[in-house]
Write a protein that holds these residues in place. Structure first.
Motif, short mmCIF file in Angstrom:
data_model
loop_
_atom_site.label_atom_id
_atom_site.label_comp_id
_atom_site.label_asym_id
_atom_site.label_seq_id
_atom_site.Cartn_x
_atom_site.Cartn_y
_atom_site.Cartn_z
N ALA A 17 27.76 19.62 76.67
CA ALA A 17 26.41 19.23 76.21
C ALA A 17 25.91 20.43 75.22
O ALA A 17 25.11 20.24 74.44
N ILE A 18 26.65 21.68 75.09
CA ILE A 18 26.41 22.83 74.27
C ILE A 18 26.96 22.73 72.99
O ILE A 18 28.36 22.58 73.07
N GLU A 19 26.27 22.88 72.00
CA GLU A 19 26.98 22.91 70.79
C GLU A 19 26.36 24.01 69.78
O GLU A 19 24.99 24.13 69.76
N ILE A 20 27.13 24.83 69.05
CA ILE A 20 26.63 25.75 68.18
C ILE A 20 27.12 25.43 66.75
O ILE A 20 28.31 25.31 66.22
N ARG A 21 26.06 24.43 66.17
CA ARG A 21 26.24 23.75 64.84
C ARG A 21 26.34 24.62 63.67
O ARG A 21 25.36 25.31 63.63
N ASN A 22 27.30 24.64 62.84
CA ASN A 22 27.18 25.37 61.74
C ASN A 22 26.76 24.54 60.43
O ASN A 22 27.11 23.48 60.10
N VAL A 23 25.52 24.72 60.22
CA VAL A 23 24.61 24.11 59.06
C VAL A 23 25.22 24.84 57.64
O VAL A 23 24.90 26.05 57.29
N TYR A 24 26.18 24.30 57.10
CA TYR A 24 27.00 25.19 56.18
C TYR A 24 26.13 25.59 54.90
O TYR A 24 25.15 25.07 54.37
N GLY A 25 26.40 26.81 54.59
CA GLY A 25 25.57 27.41 53.58
C GLY A 25 24.22 28.17 54.09
O GLY A 25 23.50 28.89 53.51
N SER A 26 23.86 27.67 55.28
CA SER A 26 22.45 28.08 55.61
C SER A 26 22.57 29.10 56.90
O SER A 26 21.73 30.07 57.03
N GLY A 27 23.33 28.40 58.07
CA GLY A 27 23.01 29.33 59.31
C GLY A 27 23.51 28.42 60.56
O GLY A 27 24.67 27.47 60.22
N PHE A 28 23.20 28.76 61.68
CA PHE A 28 23.67 28.20 62.65
C PHE A 28 22.47 27.56 63.57
O PHE A 28 21.12 28.07 63.54
N VAL A 29 22.80 26.52 64.41
CA VAL A 29 21.67 25.86 65.34
C VAL A 29 22.58 25.60 66.58
O VAL A 29 23.51 25.11 66.98
N LEU A 30 21.87 26.35 67.68
CA LEU A 30 22.19 26.42 69.06
C LEU A 30 21.50 24.80 69.82
O LEU A 30 20.28 24.99 69.58
N GLY B 233 22.12 25.39 79.11
CA GLY B 233 22.90 24.09 79.74
C GLY B 233 23.18 24.67 81.19
O GLY B 233 22.07 24.95 81.85
N GLN B 234 24.56 24.35 81.54
CA GLN B 234 24.92 24.62 82.81
C GLN B 234 25.17 26.28 83.02
O GLN B 234 25.47 26.62 84.09
N TYR B 235 25.08 26.98 81.51
CA TYR B 235 25.37 28.42 81.89
C TYR B 235 23.81 29.23 82.11
O TYR B 235 22.75 28.91 81.73
N THR B 236 24.06 30.37 82.55
CA THR B 236 22.96 31.50 82.68
C THR B 236 23.46 32.57 82.05
O THR B 236 24.26 33.16 82.31
N PHE B 237 22.73 33.12 80.97
CA PHE B 237 22.88 34.18 80.21
C PHE B 237 21.94 35.39 80.83
O PHE B 237 20.86 35.40 80.85
N ASP B 238 22.67 36.35 81.56
CA ASP B 238 22.03 37.59 82.20
C ASP B 238 22.02 38.58 80.95
O ASP B 238 22.89 39.25 80.45
N VAL B 239 20.88 38.45 80.40
CA VAL B 239 20.58 39.22 78.99
C VAL B 239 20.73 40.95 79.34
O VAL B 239 21.53 41.53 78.55
N GLN B 240 20.11 41.35 80.27
CA GLN B 240 20.11 42.68 80.57
C GLN B 240 21.53 43.29 80.89
O GLN B 240 22.00 44.47 80.66
N ASN B 241 22.55 42.34 81.70
CA ASN B 241 23.80 42.90 81.97
C ASN B 241 24.85 42.19 81.22
O ASN B 241 26.06 42.73 81.18
N GLN B 242 24.21 41.60 80.27
CA GLN B 242 25.23 40.98 79.16
C GLN B 242 26.40 40.24 79.75
O GLN B 242 27.40 40.61 79.28
N ILE C 5 30.70 33.99 66.02
CA ILE C 5 30.37 32.47 66.25
C ILE C 5 31.32 31.65 66.90
O ILE C 5 31.21 30.92 67.96
N SER C 6 32.66 31.86 66.53
CA SER C 6 33.85 31.11 67.24
C SER C 6 34.09 31.32 68.34
O SER C 6 34.46 30.70 69.38
N ARG C 7 33.94 32.85 68.86
CA ARG C 7 33.94 33.36 70.26
C ARG C 7 33.02 32.86 71.02
O ARG C 7 33.09 32.45 72.11
N LEU C 8 31.71 32.50 70.54
CA LEU C 8 30.57 32.16 71.52
C LEU C 8 30.85 30.71 71.73
O LEU C 8 30.62 30.26 72.75
N ARG C 9 31.30 29.78 70.72
CA ARG C 9 31.63 28.50 70.99
C ARG C 9 32.45 28.40 72.12
O ARG C 9 32.60 27.42 73.10
N LYS C 10 33.55 29.27 72.08
CA LYS C 10 34.66 29.09 72.88
C LYS C 10 34.09 29.60 74.68
O LYS C 10 34.49 28.89 75.40
#
Length: 226
Positions: A210-223, A133-142, A198-203
């Motif tokens: 526009a960004i959602e980390i959806r919890n698919v109950y019992g299965s996993g997560f969808v960004l 979305g509007q974020y940039t994730f700098d992978v190497q520098n975390q 997961i809650s931390r990343l949502r925060k």
């Protein structure tokens, strides 16, 4: 040679763990209380901290908070005689990479240390940055960057989890895959820890609606990015 800071007030256990870890090829600094442990941490760069919860003076939980404040990505393991669920959950809520209850099986401790070190020293990813979305994730520098805000430094585990979500954006990332790749185990406490992360990343991503980390109950997560 990985350097470990062991903070343990019990003389016999501390001596035994230091000797065993050194026999296994680690360099070990041993401190016997929270204050000297913090001084050692501030003076010597280390690859991993092993912290006894029941330390004299500054206890292990408050020590871990200070270590995390100074170095958010520092790998950390709690070592304790406290087997209560509340204590273990508190340890994971503080961002601990592992929580071992005494008496300690030395071989298991070494195996867990090596697993944590492998996770904390990953191969350099091909992509240096990822747009979310509007974020940039700098992978190497975390770092997670949002326009007009200072960069947010992620821990090793937070960055690893976010990278997995990005790699499968719009697709299901199973809970089993997360537990295997990020935690290397699957039990009640690691599942609870995963939900906390997961809650931390949502925060962290909440500035872009526009960004959602959806919890698919019992299965996993969808960004999802709308």
């Amino acid at each position: 040679m990985a350097k470990i800071l062991l903070i343990e007030d019990h003389d016999t256990l501390g001596f035994a763990l230091q000797a065993y870890l050194e026999m296994k090829g680690f360099e070990v600094l041993w401190s016997k209380d929270g204050d000297s442990g913090l001084q050692a941490f501030e003076k010597h760069p280390v690859d991993l901290c092993i912290v006894d919860v029941g330390l004299p003076g500054r206890d292990g939980f408050s020590l871990a908070r200070e270590i995390r404040r100074q170095s958010p990505a520092q790998p950390l393991v709690f070592l304790t005689a406290r087997a209560l669920k509340a204590d273990r959950l508190k340890g994971f809520d503080l961002g601990a990479d592992d929580y071992l209850v005494k008496p300690v099986d030395e071989e298991e401790l070494v195996a867990r240390i090596r697993a944590i070190l492998r996770r904390s020293q990953p191969e350099a990813p091909k992509a240096k940055t990822i747009s979310i979305g509007q974020y940039t994730f700098d992978v190497q520098n975390q770092e997670l960057v949002f326009p007009g805000q200072p960069p947010r430094r992620l821990t090793e585990r937070e960055a690893h989890l976010l990278l997995l979500l990005c790699q499968q954006k719009g697709q299901l990332l199973s809970r089993q895959q997360v537990l295997k790749e990020v935690w290397s185990q699957n039990d009640y406490f690691t599942r609870r820890s995963m939900d906390v992360f997961i809650s931390r990343l949502r925060k962290y991503l909440s500035a872009d609606p526009a960004i959602e980390i959806r919890n698919v109950y019992g299965s996993g997560f969808v960004l999802e990015v709308g």
